[in-house]
Design a protein around this motif. Structure first.
Motif, PDB file in Angstrom:
ATOM      1  N   LEU A 106     -26.159 -44.049 -33.378  1.00 40.84           N
ATOM      2  CA  LEU A 106     -25.964 -43.759 -34.790  1.00 40.84           C
ATOM      3  C   LEU A 106     -27.202 -43.117 -35.388  1.00 40.84           C
ATOM      4  N   PRO A 107     -27.018 -42.159 -36.284  1.00 41.57           N
ATOM      5  CA  PRO A 107     -28.172 -41.550 -36.944  1.00 41.57           C
ATOM      6  C   PRO A 107     -28.780 -42.511 -37.963  1.00 41.57           C
ATOM      7  N   ALA A 109     -29.313 -42.025 -41.031  1.00 38.55           N
ATOM      8  CA  ALA A 109     -28.603 -41.996 -42.312  1.00 38.55           C
ATOM      9  C   ALA A 109     -27.429 -42.970 -42.338  1.00 38.55           C
ATOM     10  N   PHE A 110     -26.943 -43.383 -41.162  1.00 39.21           N
ATOM     11  CA  PHE A 110     -25.833 -44.329 -41.101  1.00 39.21           C
ATOM     12  C   PHE A 110     -26.167 -45.614 -41.840  1.00 39.21           C
ATOM     13  N   TRP A 111     -27.421 -46.043 -41.779  1.00 43.09           N
ATOM     14  CA  TRP A 111     -27.822 -47.346 -42.309  1.00 43.09           C
ATOM     15  C   TRP A 111     -28.243 -47.288 -43.764  1.00 43.09           C
ATOM     16  N   THR A 113     -26.373 -46.651 -46.503  1.00 42.13           N
ATOM     17  CA  THR A 113     -25.348 -46.861 -47.520  1.00 42.13           C
ATOM     18  C   THR A 113     -25.624 -48.141 -48.314  1.00 42.13           C
ATOM     19  N   TYR A 132     -20.532 -52.583 -40.973  1.00 43.48           N
ATOM     20  CA  TYR A 132     -20.683 -51.724 -39.793  1.00 43.48           C
ATOM     21  C   TYR A 132     -19.326 -51.224 -39.322  1.00 43.48           C
ATOM     22  N   HIS A 135     -17.571 -48.605 -41.773  1.00 42.70           N
ATOM     23  CA  HIS A 135     -18.391 -47.477 -42.225  1.00 42.70           C
ATOM     24  C   HIS A 135     -17.606 -46.172 -42.109  1.00 42.70           C
ATOM     25  N   PRO A 136     -17.644 -45.317 -43.123  1.00 42.73           N
ATOM     26  CA  PRO A 136     -16.885 -44.057 -43.062  1.00 42.73           C
ATOM     27  C   PRO A 136     -17.382 -43.094 -41.997  1.00 42.73           C
ATOM     28  N   PHE A 137     -18.548 -43.352 -41.383  1.00 45.49           N
ATOM     29  CA  PHE A 137     -19.045 -42.498 -40.313  1.00 45.49           C
ATOM     30  C   PHE A 137     -18.088 -42.500 -39.120  1.00 45.49           C
ATOM     31  N   HIS A 138     -17.466 -43.658 -38.861  1.00 45.27           N
ATOM     32  CA  HIS A 138     -16.536 -43.753 -37.751  1.00 45.27           C
ATOM     33  C   HIS A 138     -15.265 -42.975 -38.077  1.00 45.27           C
ATOM     34  N   ARG A 139     -14.673 -42.362 -37.069  1.00 41.48           N
ATOM     35  CA  ARG A 139     -13.430 -41.608 -37.299  1.00 41.48           C
ATOM     36  C   ARG A 139     -12.326 -42.519 -37.800  1.00 41.48           C
TER      37      ARG A 139
END
Length: 529
Positions: A106-107, A109-111, A113, A132, A135-139
């Motif tokens: 994970l980048p 920026a993921f953390w 929010t 976790y 998180h909207p990062f996940h598809r």
């Protein structure tokens, strides 16, 4: 010899036999299928007959064989073999299996929010897990089963951790941090051999004192066990994390977590000492009011009533009239749920008399006006209802960005949701539709419960307009979200929608909705005493 039996060179042709006799007209009808009393045989096919060449005789089984199957492709562009049953190629399936076998990289920026920051500040690994996974990062959201596979736990264990008390065991916390790659500067504990270098550690609060008159109602199990004051920042972070998780998951999963946190980490620190810290009482009042809403959403109305009364006592001990007025909003909602509109209006008016002036409390005054409007609409007092809605809109326009830190947020989408219900109850169906659509345009996909309520309001409007198919389709959309949302209020409204559509089960969309409703929703349970 018959023409149809005479062999000859060239391409095959199709002849339809009717009751054993040739039907020569069928030669001009390629693609015809046999019916009872008929059989289709593959014979000589003249070059002048249009259409594709049929299969050779050795494939004929007494009926026209279908054409070659359509080509299928994986999403990566690879052509799939005809005997490959999956929708993705072997390479993509192997890649997905490898990807699911371990947490993703994970980048940074993921953390960053707000949901994750609040979850880490609450010092509850279960809330970190929820933030976790969703998180909207996940598809698509990570399931508890998949997370458990990474951590060597079962789905049931992940569920208990997310809905249970905070884990204190450092070995287990370290295992979570190492497996998921949690940033060290966000942790509230040290990893073995790797002391934190970020912000200083903020411990979980332990105790606080309060006047005996303000704590007489506290549970007997809440007994003091330390001398330290509660850290208000930690309670504040926990409240934000609880609120963010509630918007996505609903109350069914969070109510036990919040009540346990109150009983083990908040209430014991508010009794048994001579100190009086207003900020600690205000924090406890806000969290207790949230517990009441979670109980209300989970159809635990008796517990909700008790929580709201406790929150009012804590807000009074904190000397915060705005927070006291907020608990009256909650009680007004509960009165509307039990079909007591006059009581709801009375509570809203009492809150308006109590809340201070100023832009910081404008959202609270807006909420109180909407409660008055809701009660007036049920009473059939259209003039009072519309006046209260106008006052609510004016208050919201005058809201200040520096809001009271312990008051629940109230924005344009929340006002539109309440206005849609008022307009529907008054019979203003077009205005109700407009307001419900405003909610859907303002609330993102992460606000699952808010969107569900707006769609259910829209469905009831469709029923009053006689468009039962549209109501059923809206209900089906909400049903698709229900398995991921533990909200008894949403479930009850869905069941009520199914009951209202029962006389119109002949409509195909209604029949499909009712069938899906029966298959998805759990067995109804009564309100918990």
């Amino acid at each position: 010899m018959d023409d149809d039996a005479r062999p000859g060179p060239g391409r095959l042709r199709m002849t339809l036999r009717r009751n054993g006799k040739p039907d020569h007209a069928a030669r001009r009808m390629p693609g015809i299928r046999a019916s009872r009393g008929e059989d289709v045989r593959l014979r000589e096919w003249p070059d002048t007959l249009p259409g594709p060449r049929p299969l050779p005789n050795r494939y004929a089984t007494g009926a026209i064989m279908p054409g070659p199957p359509s080509r299928r492709y994986c999403s990566c562009g690879t052509r799939l073999a005809s005997d490959h049953r999956e929708t993705r190629c072997t390479k993509c399936l192997r890649h997905e299996q490898q990807r699911d076998a371990a947490p993703p990289d994970l980048p940074l920026a993921f953390w960053q929010t707000d949901q994750l920051r609040d979850a880490f500040s609450s010092q509850h690994i279960g809330l970190v897990s929820v933030a976790y996974r969703l998180h909207p990062f996940h598809r698509r959201p990570i399931s508890q089963e998949r997370l458990g596979l990474w951590l060597g736990l079962t789905q049931a264990q992940i569920s208990r951790i997310e809905s249970g008390p905070p884990i204190r065991d450092l070995d287990r916390l370290g295992h979570w941090a190492a497996t998921l790659g949690l940033p060290q500067h966000l942790l509230w504990f040290d990893l073995p051999g790797r002391p934190r270098t970020g912000a200083p550690h903020v411990p979980i609060p332990n105790v606080e004192a309060s006047p005996a008159t303000a704590t007489a109602w506290l549970p007997a199990a809440a007994t003091p066990h330390a001398e330290l004051r509660p850290h208000v920042d930690t309670i504040r972070a926990a409240a934000r994390a609880f609120r963010a998780a509630d918007r996505q998951l609903g109350s069914g999963s969070l109510y036990p977590v919040v009540t346990r946190y109150l009983q083990t980490d908040v209430f014991p620190r508010l009794i048994g000492h001579g100190h009086h810290e207003p900020a600690a009482f205000a924090a406890a009042a806000s969290l207790t009011d949230m517990a009441g809403w979670l109980a209300y959403d989970d159809h635990r109305h008796d517990q909700a009533r008790q929580h709201f009364a406790q929150a009012f006592g804590l807000a009074t001990a904190a000397g915060d009239p705005a927070l006291s007025a907020q608990t009256l909003v909650s009680q007004s909602h509960l009165a509307l749920e039990h079909d007591r509109p006059s009581e709801a209006v009375h509570l809203a008016e009492a809150g308006l008399a109590l809340v201070p002036d100023g832009p910081a409390c404008a959202p609270l005054r807006c909420r109180l006006h909407t409660m008055s409007a809701r009660g007036s609409a049920l009473l059939g007092d259209e003039a009072s209802c519309l006046a209260a809605l106008d006052a609510a809109e004016s208050e919201l326009h005058g809201a200040h960005h520096d809001e009271h830190e312990w008051l629940s947020p109230f924005d344009a989408a929340a006002l539109a949701a309440e206005a849609a219900v008022c307009r529907r109850d008054l019979g203003h169906l077009q205005a109700a539709t407009w307001q419900a659509n405003i909610v859907l345009s303002l609330r993102g996909p992460d606000r699952v419960r808010s969107r569900s309520f707006a769609q259910l309001t829209l469905a009831t409007v469709h029923i009053r307009q006689g468009d039962f198919g549209a109501a059923a389709m809206v209900g089906t959309n909400v049903l698709d979200l229900t398995p991921h949302l533990a909200s008894q209020r949403v479930v009850r409204q869905l069941r009520s929608l199914g009951h209202a559509l029962h006389p119109h089960a002949g409509v195909p969309a209604v029949a499909a909705f009712r069938e899906q409703l029966t298959a998805i929703l759990p067995t109804p349970r009564p309100a918990t005493p």
